[in-house]
Design a protein around this motif. Structure first.
Motif, PDB file in Angstrom:
ATOM      1  N   THR A  44       1.368  -0.819  -0.051  1.00 18.04           N
ATOM      2  CA  THR A  44       0.303  -0.090   0.073  1.00 18.04           C
ATOM      3  C   THR A  44       0.475   1.338   0.063  1.00 18.04           C
ATOM      4  O   THR A  44       2.142   1.038   0.111  1.00 18.04           O
ATOM      5  N   PRO A  45       0.220   2.256  -0.468  1.00 13.81           N
ATOM      6  CA  PRO A  45       1.078   3.481  -0.490  1.00 13.81           C
ATOM      7  C   PRO A  45       1.749   4.345   0.461  1.00 13.81           C
ATOM      8  O   PRO A  45       2.634   4.879   1.092  1.00 13.81           O
ATOM      9  N   SER A  46       1.228   3.990   2.243  1.00 17.89           N
ATOM     10  CA  SER A  46       1.450   3.763   3.630  1.00 17.89           C
ATOM     11  C   SER A  46       2.233   2.104   4.163  1.00 17.89           C
ATOM     12  O   SER A  46       2.756   3.107   5.312  1.00 17.89           O
TER      13      SER A  46
END
Length: 145
Positions: A44-46
């Motif tokens: 995920t982006p995080s």
């Protein structure tokens, strides 16, 4: 497609679920991880989200009885249309303990039989007819329709 094993609160297997369903249950907090095996890592982006291969429900889920229901067609399918006495193709149902002697329509008392063996056995038990069963009839694990 990755599949994840879902266990009940008491560690009884319930089903195999998809990765998508497993992520949904994890995000809702309905399940907890069992063991350290990782089935899949989602990027995920995080960061990274690790999905274990085995999940356990936090709250007990009552599962209805899943026993197979008896029917003539289901007995034939269970026995693969094979006579339980001679091994030939069979399309009739034979009661091991005859109905006239109190035999019932149960998985353990019925078996697929060819016409010849069914007539030879007639209204007797296999022992009285001098016949042997090739296998012991049992309740199947799957429900035949």
């Amino acid at each position: 497609m990755q599949s994840i094993l879902l266990l009940n609160q008491g560690y009884q297997p319930l089903s195999v679920i998809s990765l998508r369903d497993a992520v949904g249950l994890l995000l809702r907090g309905a399940v907890e991880r069992v063991g350290h095996d990782i089935a899949h890592v989602l990027k995920t982006p995080s960061g990274r989200f690790r999905v274990p291969s085995v999940l356990r429900l936090k709250i007990y889920h009552n599962v209805p009885d899943r026993r197979a229901t008896w029917s003539r067609k289901a007995v034939l399918q269970r026995d693969h249309y094979t006579c339980g006495y001679c091994g030939r193709r069979g399309y009739t149902i034979d009661h091991i303990v005859p109905v006239s002697e109190g035999g019932r329509n149960t998985w353990a008392n019925t078996i697929c039989a060819c016409d010849a063996c069914n007539q030879r056995k007639a209204n007797r038990t296999p022992r009285n007819a001098g016949m042997r069963l090739r296998w012991e009839p049992k309740t199947p694990r799957v429900n035949y329709v």
